[in-house]
Design a protein around this motif. Sequence first.
Motif, PDB file in Angstrom:
ATOM      1  N   GLU A 232      39.242  42.276  30.545  1.00 19.25           N
ATOM      2  CA  GLU A 232      37.985  43.022  30.369  1.00 19.25           C
ATOM      3  C   GLU A 232      37.897  43.661  28.985  1.00 19.25           C
ATOM      4  OE1 GLU A 232      37.743  45.844  33.502  1.00 19.25           O
ATOM      5  OE2 GLU A 232      37.394  44.352  35.064  1.00 19.25           O
TER       6      GLU A 232
ATOM      7  N   GLU B 218      43.895  39.101  39.901  1.00 20.35           N
ATOM      8  CA  GLU B 218      43.229  40.397  39.803  1.00 20.35           C
ATOM      9  C   GLU B 218      43.752  41.190  38.599  1.00 20.35           C
ATOM     10  OE1 GLU B 218      40.360  43.045  40.965  1.00 20.35           O
ATOM     11  OE2 GLU B 218      40.816  41.085  41.879  1.00 20.35           O
TER      12      GLU B 218
ATOM     13  N   SER C  76      42.541  39.505  35.361  1.00 22.47           N
ATOM     14  CA  SER C  76      41.090  39.707  35.172  1.00 22.47           C
ATOM     15  C   SER C  76      40.825  41.063  34.557  1.00 22.47           C
ATOM     16  CB  SER C  76      40.371  39.601  36.520  1.00 22.47           C
ATOM     17  OG  SER C  76      40.437  38.297  37.030  1.00 22.47           O
TER      18      SER C  76
ATOM     19  N   TYR D  57      38.096  34.007  31.353  1.00 21.43           N
ATOM     20  CA  TYR D  57      39.397  33.850  32.036  1.00 21.43           C
ATOM     21  C   TYR D  57      39.226  33.139  33.379  1.00 21.43           C
ATOM     22  CZ  TYR D  57      43.337  35.057  35.042  1.00 21.43           C
ATOM     23  OH  TYR D  57      44.379  34.986  35.948  1.00 21.43           O
ATOM     24  N   LEU D  58      38.243  33.551  34.156  1.00 14.62           N
ATOM     25  CA  LEU D  58      38.034  32.943  35.471  1.00 14.62           C
ATOM     26  C   LEU D  58      37.636  31.469  35.340  1.00 14.62           C
ATOM     27  CD1 LEU D  58      36.189  35.856  37.329  1.00 14.62           C
ATOM     28  CD2 LEU D  58      38.570  35.130  37.596  1.00 14.62           C
TER      29      LEU D  58
ATOM     30  N   ARG E  23      29.967  41.190  34.583  1.00 13.48           N
ATOM     31  CA  ARG E  23      31.376  41.171  34.198  1.00 13.48           C
ATOM     32  C   ARG E  23      31.472  40.903  32.699  1.00 13.48           C
ATOM     33  NH1 ARG E  23      31.040  36.665  37.534  1.00 13.48           N
ATOM     34  NH2 ARG E  23      32.243  37.724  39.139  1.00 13.48           N
TER      35      ARG E  23
ATOM     36  N   GLU F 212      36.423  38.389  30.786  1.00 13.02           N
ATOM     37  CA  GLU F 212      36.790  38.154  32.178  1.00 13.02           C
ATOM     38  C   GLU F 212      36.164  36.868  32.685  1.00 13.02           C
ATOM     39  OE1 GLU F 212      36.518  40.291  36.604  1.00 13.02           O
ATOM     40  OE2 GLU F 212      35.607  41.262  34.850  1.00 13.02           O
TER      41      GLU F 212
END
Length: 356
Positions: free
Chosen positions: A356, A349, A352, A273-274, A266, A270
Amino acid sequence: MNIRKFWRLSYLTVASLFWASCGTDSNPQFPAMQAANPDSSSDASGSDAKEDSSSSTIAQASSLSEIALPQSSSEESAASSAEVGSSSSASLSSSSLKAQSSSGTADYVLARDPSVTCYKSSYMGMVSCGSTESLSCDDYKKYLKSDTTLSEKIISRWESALQSCGAVKDLFREEPLYGITYGGCPMRMFVDMKCSNDSSYVDVKLDGKKFYTSEKEYNEAHGVAPDVVVKNCPQENFALFTDVLADVQKKLYEIVSGRLMEDIARSESEQKYLNSLVDRENKTLKGRFAPYTMDDEDQSDSWLSQYSAYWFNGYIAKTKTCDDGTPATTETYQKKYDAILAECLKIIEKDSKAAE
């Protein structure tokens, strides 16, 4: 000489009688009398004329006391107006009463007896809510906590009222956080009927040109199942929107943490962010409003009404306890929880992919 005096006196007598006759005719109070002999010739002798004039005057004078004096035109008009006014007033009063008693044509029929015709009177009125007019969130909680037997519809109504009871401070008004009274009594259209069987029916239920005297009568005629009376399962653990979200965030922590543990490629943005979402120490998401917003400002969750389609301005009971004594999650709470969880997963979702 004496003859001249005699004729002079005769002429004066005739003249005086003539002028007396003219004076009587000019008086409007004295009606003119016809001559005793209407066919008499104008060439009659002077003596006959004097006798006729004299007898006419005497007859006129003797009959004055027997002739009813006519009313003046103004008196007649006043009397006539008084009679007409009295009659019109009675007629108007009757018409007014009829108009007041009927606000429509008699073109409705009683459903159970179509031979009874009725006319409709409709008006806007406040729903009779007596005991609910000043109910607060705490009042509805108390009712739903009670161990009692009552209509399913009433229980559902209490749950709906509690969910919108105004527990949360509104975004545009300064109000206390708790104890706000439930919005007052709503207005609705009432329909009454006055019928040919001398009966009146209040707040009827219309069905085209037919009407039913009650909702129960309507339901029976249309095969609608009657309201079910049940034993209320006492409800507890009342939750605001942010309380439901707090439970959702614990589930989201498990999902996001599991994704971070996956051995997949990934982007760095991303991944960042997670990682920014999870609070590993408390095993939940960071911030009261995540993932809707990462803003940690201490403000009312009414702000979330801009972000969530499932926000509500009241409480939902999380658990209920029925006859077996075991607390269970209420259907209302579970539905709200599932809807908020699905909404939050879509937000994560979307963000995310944006990272990217």
